[in-house]
Motif scaffolding. Structure first.
Motif, PDB file in Angstrom:
ATOM      1  N   TRP A 185      -1.043  -9.492   2.192  1.00  0.00           N
ATOM      2  CA  TRP A 185      -0.613  -8.292   0.947  1.00  0.00           C
ATOM      3  C   TRP A 185      -0.964  -6.903   1.650  1.00  0.00           C
ATOM      4  CZ3 TRP A 185       1.402  -6.473  -2.779  1.00  0.00           C
ATOM      5  CH2 TRP A 185       0.889  -5.839  -3.915  1.00  0.00           C
ATOM      6  N   GLN A 186      -1.948  -6.765   2.500  1.00  0.00           N
ATOM      7  CA  GLN A 186      -2.429  -5.664   2.706  1.00  0.00           C
ATOM      8  C   GLN A 186      -1.446  -4.998   3.925  1.00  0.00           C
ATOM      9  OE1 GLN A 186      -6.518  -6.273   3.610  1.00  0.00           O
ATOM     10  NE2 GLN A 186      -7.372  -5.443   1.676  1.00  0.00           N
ATOM     11  N   SER A 189       1.542  -2.823   2.837  1.00  0.00           N
ATOM     12  CA  SER A 189       1.324  -1.665   2.260  1.00  0.00           C
ATOM     13  C   SER A 189       2.290  -0.459   2.932  1.00  0.00           C
ATOM     14  CB  SER A 189      -0.162  -1.198   2.369  1.00  0.00           C
ATOM     15  OG  SER A 189      -0.852  -2.370   2.110  1.00  0.00           O
ATOM     16  N   ARG A 190       2.467   0.322   1.889  1.00  0.00           N
ATOM     17  CA  ARG A 190       3.405   1.655   2.344  1.00  0.00           C
ATOM     18  C   ARG A 190       2.994   2.680   1.178  1.00  0.00           C
ATOM     19  NH1 ARG A 190       7.343  -1.923   1.115  1.00  0.00           N
ATOM     20  NH2 ARG A 190       8.452  -0.514  -0.468  1.00  0.00           N
ATOM     21  N   PRO A 191       2.465   3.750   1.486  1.00  0.00           N
ATOM     22  CA  PRO A 191       2.281   4.837   0.550  1.00  0.00           C
ATOM     23  C   PRO A 191       3.553   5.051  -0.482  1.00  0.00           C
ATOM     24  CG  PRO A 191       2.341   5.621   2.741  1.00  0.00           C
ATOM     25  CD  PRO A 191       2.780   4.209   2.837  1.00  0.00           C
ATOM     26  N   LEU A 194       2.907   2.277  -5.123  1.00  0.00           N
ATOM     27  CA  LEU A 194       2.078   2.158  -6.089  1.00  0.00           C
ATOM     28  C   LEU A 194       1.048   3.255  -6.421  1.00  0.00           C
ATOM     29  CD1 LEU A 194       0.707  -1.668  -4.984  1.00  0.00           C
ATOM     30  CD2 LEU A 194       2.401  -1.057  -6.749  1.00  0.00           C
ATOM     31  N   ALA A 196      -1.773   5.727  -7.022  1.00  0.00           N
ATOM     32  CA  ALA A 196      -2.893   5.956  -6.303  1.00  0.00           C
ATOM     33  C   ALA A 196      -4.339   5.492  -6.949  1.00  0.00           C
ATOM     34  CB  ALA A 196      -2.709   7.456  -5.818  1.00  0.00           C
ATOM     35  N   TYR A 197      -5.028   5.027  -6.054  1.00  0.00           N
ATOM     36  CA  TYR A 197      -6.411   4.707  -6.690  1.00  0.00           C
ATOM     37  C   TYR A 197      -7.500   5.931  -6.230  1.00  0.00           C
ATOM     38  CZ  TYR A 197      -9.974   1.330  -8.479  1.00  0.00           C
ATOM     39  OH  TYR A 197     -10.736   0.586  -8.991  1.00  0.00           O
ATOM     40  N   SER A 246      -6.357   3.366   2.803  1.00  0.00           N
ATOM     41  CA  SER A 246      -5.641   2.819   1.750  1.00  0.00           C
ATOM     42  C   SER A 246      -4.628   1.762   2.122  1.00  0.00           C
ATOM     43  CB  SER A 246      -4.937   4.052   1.038  1.00  0.00           C
ATOM     44  OG  SER A 246      -5.891   5.021   0.364  1.00  0.00           O
ATOM     45  N   VAL A 247      -4.584   0.824   1.179  1.00  0.00           N
ATOM     46  CA  VAL A 247      -3.547  -0.239   1.413  1.00  0.00           C
ATOM     47  C   VAL A 247      -3.471  -0.770  -0.127  1.00  0.00           C
ATOM     48  CG1 VAL A 247      -4.376  -1.088   3.679  1.00  0.00           C
ATOM     49  CG2 VAL A 247      -5.341  -1.933   1.332  1.00  0.00           C
ATOM     50  N   TYR A 248      -2.576  -1.879  -0.286  1.00  0.00           N
ATOM     51  CA  TYR A 248      -2.194  -2.358  -1.605  1.00  0.00           C
ATOM     52  C   TYR A 248      -3.507  -2.916  -2.018  1.00  0.00           C
ATOM     53  CZ  TYR A 248       2.724  -1.800  -1.032  1.00  0.00           C
ATOM     54  OH  TYR A 248       4.171  -1.175  -0.950  1.00  0.00           O
ATOM     55  N   TYR A 278      -2.861   1.626  -4.818  1.00  0.00           N
ATOM     56  CA  TYR A 278      -2.949   1.986  -3.545  1.00  0.00           C
ATOM     57  C   TYR A 278      -4.184   2.401  -3.364  1.00  0.00           C
ATOM     58  CZ  TYR A 278      -1.203   3.633   1.048  1.00  0.00           C
ATOM     59  OH  TYR A 278      -1.049   3.846   2.429  1.00  0.00           O
TER      60      TYR A 278
END
Length: 403
Positions: A185-186, A189-191, A194, A196-197, A246-248, A278
């Protein structure tokens, strides 16, 4: 598939052992007297709103014809902490012979993130429910069924010893499968895909602790020195957690939301992902090992976290090259989650009439105290919690470098 079910009942006396001390082991209180229990799996389906029941029947009839479903077999599968519920019905025309319906009233639950994030997870190689039909206007979804047993249920069934605690040895294969899924899953990840956290979201989540757990549940006035202590602690938590790459982020990655592998597929099923964001790479491993409903001894937490860290580094994921620093960051991320969830569980009880969740709050207070007692910067939070809970401070030593 068993979507997020009514909380399993893991061993309540499992304590999180700490280097230099032991977190308190507090039995969970019974749910509030007179609380209405959630519908059990297999119960007949009841509708509070006749108009919604009629809309469901009109939707289900053609869907059942297309997929070989048996509408007369409709029964409860589970409900979760939101306003969604899940129904199961026989489906001789589908693999596995059953299907799941998600009932998510659009005025209360937006189904779009579930559909979009399910596709992201599947593209990343994870095993997630396939959306077979979706009535967006009414919030009805037909999903394939990933099975009936969660990893949490398997851990409960494998519990051994006089304390009723699951065996770490028996649990390890489940956690290794979870790590494989998390790494996949990680890596996808793409910016910009999703939400942003970010600092604002982290602060909103932290605010649930004073607003709901302290003020409304404990009846504590959040003002003066207490408010200043929380503000300072929250500032430090947000700043530290945002230093992680940052990742998913699944955001609720734990055994209760993982299904056992089935049909020869070695991958666990992944559920309850609709709130994915993210953000910090430390979040999901903290969620996995500092569970809302299950506690492990520190040596097992370290073992699995080290295995995750090693695999993450091998996969090229942006974790700290120093495990001690990485573990510290996981603990600080976990503390943010524990404060948030203590507030959420209080809100579920007081606002939503779901007292069973608050029964596990002592676990979160133990997590909060354990982490706060290991870092000098967090000792004011420990003293604050001890005053409110009437507990004694336990101060240990951090694994790796002090923050």
């Amino acid at each position: 598939m068993t979507p997020p079910a009514a909380p399993a009942s893991p061993p309540q006396d499992a304590a999180a052992a700490l280097p230099g001390g032991t977190a308190p082991s507090t039995p969970s209180p019974a749910p509030a007297s007179g609380a209405v229990p959630p519908p059990a799996a297999g119960d007949p389906v009841a509708w509070a709103d006749p108009a919604r029941a009629a809309a469901f029947g009109a939707w289900l009839a053609p869907v059942a014809a297309r997929h070989g479903l048996r509408p007369e077999s409709l029964r409860t599968a589970s409900a979760d902490a939101s306003f969604r519920r899940y129904l199961r019905l026989d489906a001789p025309g589908l693999p596995g012979g059953t299907a799941i319906v998600m009932d998510a009233p659009p005025a209360l639950e937006d189904s779009r993130p579930f559909v979009r994030i399910a596709a992201l997870l599947r593209d990343a190689g994870l095993r997630v429910p396939e959306v077979l039909e979706w009535d967006e206007a009414h919030g009805f979804l037909l999903l394939d069924d990933l099975g009936r047993r969660t990893v949490m249920e398997a851990l409960k069934d494998g519990a051994s010893g006089p304390d009723g605690r699951p065996s770490a040895e028996a649990a390890l294969p489940h956690y290794l499968q979870a790590i494989d899924a998390l790494i996949a899953w990680q890596r996808a990840s793409r910016p910009g895909v999703l939400p942003a956290y970010d600092a604002a979201l982290l602060r909103r989540e932290l605010q649930l602790f004073p607003d709901w757990y302290l003020a409304k549940h404990r009846g504590v006035a959040v003002e003066g020195e207490l408010a200043r202590t929380l503000d300072s602690t929250f500032d430090q938590l947000v700043a530290r957690n945002l230093t992680a790459a940052s990742v998913y982020v699944h955001r609720d990655f734990m055994p209760r939301n993982l299904m056992l592998p089935a049909g020869g597929d070695p991958r666990p099923g992944v559920l309850d992902f609709q709130d994915a964001v993210y953000g910090p790479i430390t979040y999901d491993i903290a969620s996995l090992m500092r569970d809302a409903f299950l506690s492990w001894e520190e040596d097992f937490v370290l073992d699995v976290t080290i295995r995750y860290w090693q695999q993450a580094r091998k996969a090229g994921l942006p974790v700290d090259a120093d495990f001690g620093a990485f573990y510290r960051d996981v603990e600080w991320m976990g503390l943010q989650r524990h404060l948030k969830v203590a507030g959420i569980f209080a809100r579920l009880t007081l606002r939503d009439g779901k007292p069973r969740y608050l029964a596990d709050t002592p676990r979160f207070i133990a997590y909060i105290r354990a982490t706060a007692g290991r870092y000098r910067e967090l000792l004011p939070l420990l003293r604050l919690v001890d005053r409110i809970e009437g507990t004694e401070a336990v101060v240990g030593f951090a694994y790796g470098r002090m923050g």
